[in-house]
Design an enzyme around this catalytic site. Structure first.
Site, PDB file in Angstrom:
ATOM      1  N   GLY A 118     -34.304  14.301   8.882  1.00  0.00           N
ATOM      2  CA  GLY A 118     -33.198  14.744   7.788  1.00  0.00           C
ATOM      3  C   GLY A 118     -31.509  14.892   8.607  1.00  0.00           C
ATOM      4  N   GLY A 144     -38.649  41.357  20.823  1.00  0.00           N
ATOM      5  CA  GLY A 144     -39.749  40.042  20.505  1.00  0.00           C
ATOM      6  C   GLY A 144     -39.082  39.566  22.731  1.00  0.00           C
ATOM      7  CD  GLU A 166     -43.733  43.168  22.636  1.00  0.00           C
ATOM      8  OE1 GLU A 166     -42.217  41.097  22.843  1.00  0.00           O
ATOM      9  OE2 GLU A 166     -44.325  41.965  22.253  1.00  0.00           O
ATOM     10  CB  ALA A 200     -36.680  36.006  19.749  1.00  0.00           C
ATOM     11  CB  THR A 201     -40.620  38.056  16.345  1.00  0.00           C
ATOM     12  OG1 THR A 201     -39.676  36.726  14.648  1.00  0.00           O
ATOM     13  CG2 THR A 201     -40.131  39.263  16.014  1.00  0.00           C
ATOM     14  N   GLY A 202     -41.354  34.666  17.340  1.00  0.00           N
ATOM     15  CA  GLY A 202     -42.292  33.420  17.079  1.00  0.00           C
ATOM     16  C   GLY A 202     -41.165  32.448  16.037  1.00  0.00           C
ATOM     17  CG  ASP A 256     -43.265  23.095  17.557  1.00  0.00           C
ATOM     18  OD1 ASP A 256     -44.089  22.958  18.177  1.00  0.00           O
ATOM     19  OD2 ASP A 256     -42.206  23.768  17.364  1.00  0.00           O
ATOM     20  CG  HIS A 282     -42.152  23.288  57.303  1.00  0.00           C
ATOM     21  ND1 HIS A 282     -41.694  24.625  56.604  1.00  0.00           N
ATOM     22  CD2 HIS A 282     -41.185  23.520  58.343  1.00  0.00           C
ATOM     23  CE1 HIS A 282     -41.486  25.674  57.242  1.00  0.00           C
ATOM     24  NE2 HIS A 282     -40.492  24.752  57.896  1.00  0.00           N
TER      25      HIS A 282
HETATM   26  C1  FAD Z   1     -34.655  28.304  21.567  1.00  0.00           C
HETATM   27  C2  FAD Z   1     -35.996  27.645  21.652  1.00  0.00           C
HETATM   28  C3  FAD Z   1     -35.920  27.105  23.044  1.00  0.00           C
HETATM   29  C4  FAD Z   1     -37.287  26.055  24.129  1.00  0.00           C
HETATM   30  N1  FAD Z   1     -37.453  25.465  24.600  1.00  0.00           N
HETATM   31  C5  FAD Z   1     -39.045  24.333  24.599  1.00  0.00           C
HETATM   32  C6  FAD Z   1     -38.933  24.413  26.224  1.00  0.00           C
HETATM   33  O1  FAD Z   1     -38.462  24.637  27.406  1.00  0.00           O
HETATM   34  N2  FAD Z   1     -40.445  23.607  26.351  1.00  0.00           N
HETATM   35  C7  FAD Z   1     -40.586  23.309  25.792  1.00  0.00           C
HETATM   36  O2  FAD Z   1     -41.612  23.015  26.004  1.00  0.00           O
HETATM   37  N3  FAD Z   1     -40.434  24.159  24.558  1.00  0.00           N
HETATM   38  C8  FAD Z   1     -39.523  24.334  24.174  1.00  0.00           C
HETATM   39  N4  FAD Z   1     -39.644  24.765  22.387  1.00  0.00           N
HETATM   40  C9  FAD Z   1     -39.993  24.474  21.666  1.00  0.00           C
HETATM   41  C10 FAD Z   1     -40.129  23.028  21.331  1.00  0.00           C
HETATM   42  O3  FAD Z   1     -38.296  22.703  20.808  1.00  0.00           O
HETATM   43  C11 FAD Z   1     -41.078  22.685  19.873  1.00  0.00           C
HETATM   44  O4  FAD Z   1     -41.831  22.838  20.871  1.00  0.00           O
HETATM   45  C12 FAD Z   1     -40.920  21.350  19.926  1.00  0.00           C
HETATM   46  O5  FAD Z   1     -39.817  20.167  19.528  1.00  0.00           O
HETATM   47  C13 FAD Z   1     -41.763  20.441  18.841  1.00  0.00           C
HETATM   48  O6  FAD Z   1     -41.487  19.549  18.670  1.00  0.00           O
HETATM   49  P1  FAD Z   1     -42.239  18.992  17.240  1.00  0.00           P
HETATM   50  O7  FAD Z   1     -41.796  17.425  17.220  1.00  0.00           O
HETATM   51  O8  FAD Z   1     -43.030  18.771  16.814  1.00  0.00           O
HETATM   52  O9  FAD Z   1     -40.643  19.727  16.155  1.00  0.00           O
HETATM   53  P2  FAD Z   1     -39.415  19.892  16.220  1.00  0.00           P
HETATM   54  O10 FAD Z   1     -38.882  19.127  17.594  1.00  0.00           O
HETATM   55  O11 FAD Z   1     -39.899  21.263  15.323  1.00  0.00           O
HETATM   56  O12 FAD Z   1     -38.545  18.376  15.144  1.00  0.00           O
HETATM   57  C14 FAD Z   1     -39.142  17.954  14.210  1.00  0.00           C
HETATM   58  C15 FAD Z   1     -37.805  17.726  13.393  1.00  0.00           C
HETATM   59  O13 FAD Z   1     -38.328  16.711  11.784  1.00  0.00           O
HETATM   60  C16 FAD Z   1     -38.077  16.729  10.883  1.00  0.00           C
HETATM   61  N5  FAD Z   1     -38.127  16.925   9.669  1.00  0.00           N
HETATM   62  C17 FAD Z   1     -38.932  18.121   9.568  1.00  0.00           C
HETATM   63  N6  FAD Z   1     -39.417  17.838   8.290  1.00  0.00           N
HETATM   64  C18 FAD Z   1     -39.011  16.689   8.156  1.00  0.00           C
HETATM   65  C19 FAD Z   1     -38.626  15.672   6.491  1.00  0.00           C
HETATM   66  N7  FAD Z   1     -39.438  16.442   5.762  1.00  0.00           N
HETATM   67  N8  FAD Z   1     -37.792  14.415   6.672  1.00  0.00           N
HETATM   68  C20 FAD Z   1     -37.676  14.068   7.342  1.00  0.00           C
HETATM   69  N9  FAD Z   1     -37.496  14.895   8.934  1.00  0.00           N
HETATM   70  C21 FAD Z   1     -38.179  16.095   8.901  1.00  0.00           C
HETATM   71  C22 FAD Z   1     -36.884  18.601  11.210  1.00  0.00           C
HETATM   72  O14 FAD Z   1     -35.312  18.675  10.915  1.00  0.00           O
HETATM   73  C23 FAD Z   1     -36.961  17.742  12.891  1.00  0.00           C
HETATM   74  O15 FAD Z   1     -35.223  17.228  13.455  1.00  0.00           O
HETATM   75  C24 FAD Z   1     -38.193  25.597  22.332  1.00  0.00           C
HETATM   76  C25 FAD Z   1     -38.511  26.199  21.029  1.00  0.00           C
HETATM   77  C26 FAD Z   1     -36.667  27.008  20.645  1.00  0.00           C
HETATM   78  C27 FAD Z   1     -36.435  27.416  19.179  1.00  0.00           C
END
Ligand code: FAD
Length: 462
Positions: A34, A176, A199, A266-268, A309, A441
Site C-alpha cells: 500500500g 521509553g 522510563e 518510544a513505548t513499543g 511483526d 590479530h
Molecule cells: C525506528 C525503527 C528502527 C528499527 N531498527 C531496526 C533494526 O535496526 N533492526 C531490526 O531488526 N529491526 C528494526 N526495526 C524493526 C523492523 O523495522 C521490523 O521488525 C520489520 O520491519 C518487520 O518487518 P515486517 O515485514 O514484518 O513488516 P513491516 O516492515 O512493518 O512491513 C509491512 C508492510 O506491509 C504493508 N501493509 C500492511 N498492510 C497492508 C495491506 N493490507 N495491503 C498492502 N500493504 C500492507 C505496510 O505498508 C508495510 O510496508 C526498527 C523499527 C523502527 C520503527
C-alpha cells in the site's frame, strides 16, 4: 483478475524476502504493498533511516571527541540538518529501489494498493480480485502510544516523525528506554539536543543482561543523555510549539513535569492488521493483536500464512526475513527452518550492544548451572587504539557440558561480533570450540575468543 501460487501482503523484510524465495522456488508470486515504495517499515521508516542518522551523527561525535587526539586538526564540522535528511532519503531510496529491481529480476508482480482477504484463496486490491493458492500476511507493525498521549508527528512524535523532524530540537524528551528510544535519543544528543529519557522501569533496555544494562546506561550518561527512571508518564500537554510531559515517580508517587520542544513516544509497537478483513474470515488473533500461527506459520485457515511483526516473537527485521524464507519453503513443500533460540538482537548506538540466547537471569530462573567468561575491550589492542575500550564480551556456557548458552556484548562492532557466537550456537559448539579457533590479530573478534578462554583456563590479556 490474475491467478497466483502465492500472494504476499506487505513488502517489509518479511514480505519481500518471502516473495523472492517463493519466486526462486518456482512459484508464481505477487506482493501487495500500500505504501508508495517497497521495503516496509524497515527500509522506509525504521532500520535503514535510523542507521543513516546514527552513522552521520557518529561521524560528528568522532570529529568532536577523537580527531584532535589523533592529530587530525581541522575546523569542527557544523550540522546541515537538511543535507542530513537528504542523505537519509538517498539511503532509503537506494534500498527501496533495490527491492523493486529484485522483484523485476525474480518476475514478482507488485500489486500496488491496500489488500484485503475477502475469502480464503482471494486477495482484493482496490476493485481487483486476484486468486491465490496461498496467501502470506506480512502486514507488519505500527507504533503504539500510551493513554493520554496524542501523537501529532510534529511536537509529539513516534519514531516515524522523529526520523524527519523539521529541525533539531533544543530539548527532546524520549518516553521509553528501549532500543528505538535510545538509538534516536543518541542521534539527537550527538547533534546537540538536550535529551532526557523517561522510563517506567528501573533499568534501560528491558530483558537484557543486567550488567550490560548498567554499563550501557553509564556510557549513555557520559554521552550526555539524562535518565528519569521508575517514572510513569500520565500525559503530555501540547502547547503551541512545545510540550509538557507529566509523570509520577513510582517510588514515592510524587508528581513531576518536564518541558520539551519535541517528545518522542518510544513505548513499543503493535501488529498492524487493519483493513485486511481478518475477523470477517475468522482468522484467530491473540489478545495482543498478533495473528496466531502454527509451527509452520499457517493460520487457522488452510493456505493462509502469517509472518514477521504481525505474529508472535521479537519485532526484528531479520526474524521477519527468516520467517519469510521458511514460510515460502513450507509452501513449496520443503522444510522451512527458524531457530528462535538463536535470534540476535542489536542496538546500533556507539558502542553497539548485541545479545543472543539466554541471559543469566533466565538461566537462574531455570535452575541451570552455568559459567561466565567475560573479557573487557580494554584488554583488546584494536579497541584501545580506536578509543573503543569501554564495554565487554560476556559468554555464558553450560557448567557441565561447556555448550554456549548465550552471549552479551557491549562494545565496538558488537552487532557484527555476535554472529560468530550465533554460528557457534547453531552448531551446538562449546566455549572451548570457540577458544580453539585462531582469531586474526588485531581485531575486535579477539575479545570473543578471550571471553571463550575465560570460560576455561582463563583469558590471556585479562
Ligand atoms: C525506528 C525503527 C528502527 C528499527 N531498527 C531496526 C533494526 O535496526 N533492526 C531490526 O531488526 N529491526 C528494526 N526495526 C524493526 C523492523 O523495522 C521490523 O521488525 C520489520 O520491519 C518487520 O518487518 P515486517 O515485514 O514484518 O513488516 P513491516 O516492515 O512493518 O512491513 C509491512 C508492510 O506491509 C504493508 N501493509 C500492511 N498492510 C497492508 C495491506 N493490507 N495491503 C498492502 N500493504 C500492507 C505496510 O505498508 C508495510 O510496508 C526498527 C523499527 C523502527 C520503527
Amino acid at each position: 483478475m490474475a491467478s497466483y501460487d502465492v500472494i504476499v501482503i506487505g513488502s517489509g523484510p518479511g514480505g519481500y524476502v518471502a516473495a523472492i524465495r517463493c519466486a526462486q522456488l518456482g512459484l508464481k508470486t505477487a506482493c501487495v504493498e500500500g505504501r508508495e515504495t517497497l521495503g516496509g517499515t524497515c527500509l522506509n521508516v525504521g532500520c535503514i533511516p535510523s542507521k543513516a542518522l546514527l552513522h552521520a551523527s557518529h561521524m560528528l561525535h568522532e570529529a568532536e571527541h577523537n580527531f584532535a587526539k589523533m592529530g587530525l586538526n581541522a575546523k569542527l564540522p557544523t550540522v546541515d540538518w537538511s543535507q542530513m535528511q537528504t542523505y537519509k532519503a538517498y539511503t532509503i531510496e537506494g534500498n527501496t529501489k533495490g527491492i523493486e529491481f529484485l522483484f523485476k529480476k525474480n518476475k514478482i508482480d507488485w500489486l500496488k494498493g491496500w489488500g484485503s482477504i475477502p475469502e480464503a484463496g482471494v486477495v482484493k486490491v482496490g476493485n481487483e480480485r486476484h486468486q491465490a493458492k496461498n496467501i502470506i500476511i506480512a502486514s507488519g507493525s505500527t507504533p503504539s502510544s500510551l493513554p493520554g498521549i496524542e501523537i501529532d508527528e510534529k511536537t509529539v512524535v513516534s519514531s516515524t516523525g522523529a526520523l524527519s523532524l523539521a529541525k533539531i530540537p533544543k530539548k527532546l524528551v524520549v518516553i521509553g528506554a528501549g532500543v528505538i528510544g535510545l538509538e534516536l535519543g543518541s542521534v539527537y544528543a550527538r547533534l546537540g539536543s538536550d535529551v532526557t529519557v523517561v522510563e517506567f522501569l528501573n533499568a534501560i533496555t528491558p530483558g537484557m543482561d543486567a550488567e550490560v544494562q548498567k554499563t550501557f546506561q553509564r556510557i549513555l550518561k557520559k554521552q550526555g543523555l539524562k535518565f528519569i527512571m521508575g517514572a510513569a508518564v500520565s500525559s503530555v500537554e501540547k502547547l503551541k510549539t512545545k510540550a509538557k510531559v507529566n509523570y509520577t515517580l513510582r517510588k514515592d508517587d510524587s508528581a513531576h513535569q518536564i518541558d520539551a520542544d519535541t517528545v518522542l513516544v518510544a513505548t513499543g509497537r503493535k501488529p498492524f492488521t487493519d483493513g485486511l478483513g481478518l475477523a470477517d474470515i475468522g482468522i484467530e488473533i491473540s489478545e495482543r493483536g498478533q495473528i496466531k500461527t502454527d509451527s509452520h506459520w499457517q493460520t487457522n485457515i488452510s493456505g493462509i500464512y502469517a509472518i514477521g511483526d504481525a505474529i508472535d516473537g521479537p519485532m526484528l527485521a531479520h526474524k521477519a526475513e527468516d520467517e519469510g524464507m521458511a514460510a515460502a519453503e513450507v509452501i513449496a513443500g520443503k522444510h522451512g527452518h527458524v531457530n528462535y533460540d538463536v535470534i540476535p538482537g542489536v542496538i546500533y548506538t556507539h558502542p553497539e550492544v548485541a545479545n543472543v540466547g539466554q541471559t543469566e537471569a533466565q538461566l537462574k530462573e531455570q535452575g541451570r548451572a552455568y559459567k561466565v567468561g567475560k573479557f573487557n575491550f580494554m584488554g583488546n589492542g584494536r579497541a584501545k587504539a580506536n578509543f573503543a575500550g569501554d564495554g565487554f564480551v560476556k559468554l555464558l556456557a553450560d557448567a557441565q557440558t561447556d555448550r554456549i548458552l548465550g552471549a552479551h556484548i557491549i562494545g565496538p562492532s558488537a552487532g557484527d561480533l555476535i554472529h560468530e557466537i550465533c554460528v557457534a550456537m547453531e552448531f551446538g559448539a562449546s566455549a572451548e570450540d570457540l577458544a580453539l579457533i585462531c582469531h586474526a590479530h588485531p581485531t575486535y573478534s579477539e575479545a570473543v575468543r578471550e571471553a571463550a578462554l575465560a570460560c576455561g583456563d582463563g583469558a590471556i590479556h585479562a
